[in-house]
Design a protein around this motif. Structure first.
Motif, PDB file in Angstrom:
ATOM      1  N   GLY A  80     -15.348  50.575  52.651  1.00 52.66           N
ATOM      2  CA  GLY A  80     -16.363  51.071  51.721  1.00 52.66           C
ATOM      3  C   GLY A  80     -15.686  51.792  50.587  1.00 52.66           C
ATOM      4  N   THR A  81     -16.319  52.852  50.110  1.00 49.57           N
ATOM      5  CA  THR A  81     -15.736  53.663  49.038  1.00 49.57           C
ATOM      6  C   THR A  81     -15.879  55.126  49.393  1.00 49.57           C
ATOM      7  OG1 THR A  81     -17.846  53.696  47.832  1.00 49.57           O
ATOM      8  CG2 THR A  81     -16.264  51.969  47.242  1.00 49.57           C
ATOM      9  N   LEU A  82     -14.996  55.929  48.779  1.00 46.42           N
ATOM     10  CA  LEU A  82     -15.137  57.367  48.918  1.00 46.42           C
ATOM     11  C   LEU A  82     -16.373  57.834  48.171  1.00 46.42           C
ATOM     12  CD1 LEU A  82     -11.438  58.564  48.429  1.00 46.42           C
ATOM     13  CD2 LEU A  82     -12.703  58.325  50.567  1.00 46.42           C
ATOM     14  N   GLY A  83     -16.847  58.997  48.516  1.00 49.76           N
ATOM     15  CA  GLY A  83     -18.077  59.497  47.926  1.00 49.76           C
ATOM     16  C   GLY A  83     -17.936  60.024  46.522  1.00 49.76           C
ATOM     17  N   GLU A  84     -16.697  60.166  46.041  1.00 49.95           N
ATOM     18  CA  GLU A  84     -16.504  60.698  44.693  1.00 49.95           C
ATOM     19  C   GLU A  84     -15.421  59.911  43.976  1.00 49.95           C
ATOM     20  OE1 GLU A  84     -13.485  64.340  45.784  1.00 49.95           O
ATOM     21  OE2 GLU A  84     -15.647  64.676  45.991  1.00 49.95           O
ATOM     22  N   ALA A  85     -15.423  60.008  42.666  1.00 49.39           N
ATOM     23  CA  ALA A  85     -14.475  59.256  41.858  1.00 49.39           C
ATOM     24  C   ALA A  85     -13.071  59.796  42.032  1.00 49.39           C
ATOM     25  CB  ALA A  85     -14.888  59.304  40.387  1.00 49.39           C
ATOM     26  N   GLY A  86     -12.104  59.021  41.608  1.00 49.29           N
ATOM     27  CA  GLY A  86     -10.714  59.438  41.681  1.00 49.29           C
ATOM     28  C   GLY A  86     -10.393  60.493  40.650  1.00 49.29           C
ATOM     29  N   ALA A  87      -9.130  60.930  40.603  1.00 46.53           N
ATOM     30  CA  ALA A  87      -8.725  62.021  39.729  1.00 46.53           C
ATOM     31  C   ALA A  87      -8.908  61.685  38.256  1.00 46.53           C
ATOM     32  CB  ALA A  87      -7.264  62.391  40.020  1.00 46.53           C
ATOM     33  N   ARG A  88      -8.832  60.407  37.910  1.00 48.33           N
ATOM     34  CA  ARG A  88      -8.954  59.999  36.512  1.00 48.33           C
ATOM     35  C   ARG A  88     -10.349  59.488  36.165  1.00 48.33           C
ATOM     36  NH1 ARG A  88      -3.226  56.741  35.450  1.00 48.33           N
ATOM     37  NH2 ARG A  88      -1.840  58.461  36.067  1.00 48.33           N
ATOM     38  N   GLY A  89     -11.309  59.726  37.032  1.00 51.47           N
ATOM     39  CA  GLY A  89     -12.658  59.260  36.768  1.00 51.47           C
ATOM     40  C   GLY A  89     -12.820  57.801  37.143  1.00 51.47           C
ATOM     41  N   GLY A  90     -13.906  57.175  36.669  1.00 55.66           N
ATOM     42  CA  GLY A  90     -14.147  55.778  36.994  1.00 55.66           C
ATOM     43  C   GLY A  90     -14.760  55.623  38.365  1.00 55.66           C
ATOM     44  N   ARG A  91     -14.667  54.412  38.908  1.00 55.50           N
ATOM     45  CA  ARG A  91     -15.274  54.126  40.200  1.00 55.50           C
ATOM     46  C   ARG A  91     -14.526  54.832  41.332  1.00 55.50           C
ATOM     47  NH1 ARG A  91     -15.415  47.765  40.601  1.00 55.50           N
ATOM     48  NH2 ARG A  91     -13.253  48.149  39.959  1.00 55.50           N
ATOM     49  N   PRO A  92     -15.242  55.260  42.368  1.00 56.84           N
ATOM     50  CA  PRO A  92     -14.565  55.849  43.523  1.00 56.84           C
ATOM     51  C   PRO A  92     -13.628  54.826  44.163  1.00 56.84           C
ATOM     52  CG  PRO A  92     -16.942  56.240  43.619  1.00 56.84           C
ATOM     53  CD  PRO A  92     -16.707  55.240  42.517  1.00 56.84           C
ATOM     54  N   PRO A  93     -12.485  55.266  44.696  1.00 59.40           N
ATOM     55  CA  PRO A  93     -11.547  54.313  45.310  1.00 59.40           C
ATOM     56  C   PRO A  93     -12.112  53.721  46.589  1.00 59.40           C
ATOM     57  CG  PRO A  93     -10.828  56.568  45.678  1.00 59.40           C
ATOM     58  CD  PRO A  93     -11.974  56.639  44.711  1.00 59.40           C
ATOM     59  N   SER A  94     -11.740  52.486  46.853  1.00 59.40           N
ATOM     60  CA  SER A  94     -12.163  51.821  48.087  1.00 59.40           C
ATOM     61  C   SER A  94     -11.383  52.377  49.277  1.00 59.40           C
ATOM     62  CB  SER A  94     -11.931  50.307  47.988  1.00 59.40           C
ATOM     63  OG  SER A  94     -12.693  49.741  46.954  1.00 59.40           O
ATOM     64  N   THR A  95     -12.005  52.296  50.444  1.00 59.97           N
ATOM     65  CA  THR A  95     -11.315  52.668  51.678  1.00 59.97           C
ATOM     66  C   THR A  95     -11.088  51.420  52.512  1.00 59.97           C
ATOM     67  OG1 THR A  95     -13.431  53.171  52.753  1.00 59.97           O
ATOM     68  CG2 THR A  95     -12.253  55.000  51.718  1.00 59.97           C
ATOM     69  N   TRP A  96     -10.012  51.449  53.304  1.00 65.87           N
ATOM     70  CA  TRP A  96      -9.575  50.288  54.059  1.00 65.87           C
ATOM     71  C   TRP A  96      -9.228  50.691  55.487  1.00 65.87           C
ATOM     72  CZ3 TRP A  96      -9.221  45.562  51.385  1.00 65.87           C
ATOM     73  CH2 TRP A  96      -9.394  45.657  50.004  1.00 65.87           C
ATOM     74  N   ARG A  97      -9.088  49.689  56.323  1.00 69.75           N
ATOM     75  CA  ARG A  97      -8.636  49.893  57.693  1.00 69.75           C
ATOM     76  C   ARG A  97      -7.786  48.691  58.101  1.00 69.75           C
ATOM     77  NH1 ARG A  97     -11.126  46.353  61.004  1.00 69.75           N
ATOM     78  NH2 ARG A  97     -13.118  45.455  60.294  1.00 69.75           N
ATOM     79  N   PHE A  98      -6.942  48.883  59.103  1.00 63.67           N
ATOM     80  CA  PHE A  98      -6.215  47.750  59.669  1.00 63.67           C
ATOM     81  C   PHE A  98      -7.165  46.945  60.560  1.00 63.67           C
ATOM     82  CE2 PHE A  98      -2.448  49.988  58.289  1.00 63.67           C
ATOM     83  CZ  PHE A  98      -1.578  48.948  57.977  1.00 63.67           C
TER      84      PHE A  98
END
Length: 248
Positions: A208-226
């Motif tokens: 999915g994605t994190l609940g907040e945007a990254g340090a530089r703004g824009g879309r929140p980063p995606s999260t991953w799993r093995f």
């Protein structure tokens, strides 16, 4: 006062009975907390409180009892010496048999490589600490050589197996995973290329994605799993061929 090596006990047939111990090279890779500082590969060591090498740092180690396997002995010593209950990955690394490796008595050691995620690996014993592999203190016995063997093994396998899963949290961003790979390999990794290679091999899946945007703004980063919980070879051809450089 220098130590004199004790002569080994011999049975009625004259066969020498040696001390056999296990030792563990437990590694983790992750951020060290300072902003802008790259992730580190660290090893778990403890300060010795007895001779030989009293006061020096060493890898966790100890004898194998007659009623236990080497793996059971390793788990016992990690638990008793460091308060470390589990390893995310464990494999036999090497057998050390130099007659002079222990100045006190003839000791054969079987070394293991153990991996743990960064957040799950806080030693509970006061004499234990994590230290950067690149800044190792002078270790007792031949333990600095064993750490080098363990790092070489991990660096080799990270390019053609999914062994990095043992160093990663259950869910992570690609920036976090890149930090782990960079700490292990000792060089910068392109995060886009890393994501492409691991997705092509089926090693990771988007959560999915994190609940907040990254340090530089824009879309929140995606999260991953093995995608798997156990170790396996994912790209056997990555290590074939003279001079070939694995993609990651």
């Amino acid at each position: 006062m220098p130590h004199v090596m004790r002569a080994p006990f011999r049975d009625q047939r004259g066969v020498a009975k040696y001390r056999h111990e296990v030792l563990g090279v437990v590694l983790r890779a992750g951020p060290v907390g300072s902003p802008g500082r790259p992730a580190e590969l660290q090893v778990l060591v403890r300060r010795r409180d007895r001779e030989p090498f009293a006061g020096k740092f060493a890898l966790p180690s100890g004898p194998v009892e007659v009623t236990e396997t080497m793996e059971e002995a390793l788990a016992r010593h990690l638990r008793e010496q460091l308060g470390l209950e589990t390893l995310r990955h464990c494999e036999q690394l090497a057998t050390l048999s130099d007659p002079g490796r222990d100045p006190f008595e003839r000791t054969i050691a079987t070394a293991y490589l153990g991996l743990v995620p960064w957040e799950d690996a806080r030693p509970r014993e006061s004499g234990a600490r994590w230290t950067a592999v690149a800044e190792l203190p002078d270790l007792a016995f031949d333990h600095h050589l064993v750490v080098g063997q363990a790092v070489d093994r991990l660096r080799g396998k990270v390019s053609y197996t999914n062994i990095a899963l043992a160093l990663a949290p259950p869910e992570f961003t690609m920036a976090t995973l890149r930090g782990i790979y960079e700490a292990v390999l000792g060089r910068e990794i392109d995060v886009t290329n890393l994501s492409r290679v691991l997705r092509r091999r089926g090693q990771i899946a988007r959560v999915g994605t994190l609940g907040e945007a990254g340090a530089r703004g824009g879309r929140p980063p995606s999260t991953w799993r093995f995608t798997e919980d156990s170790y396996r070879v994912t790209d056997p051809f990555a290590v074939l061929g003279p001079g070939r450089n694995p993609t990651v």
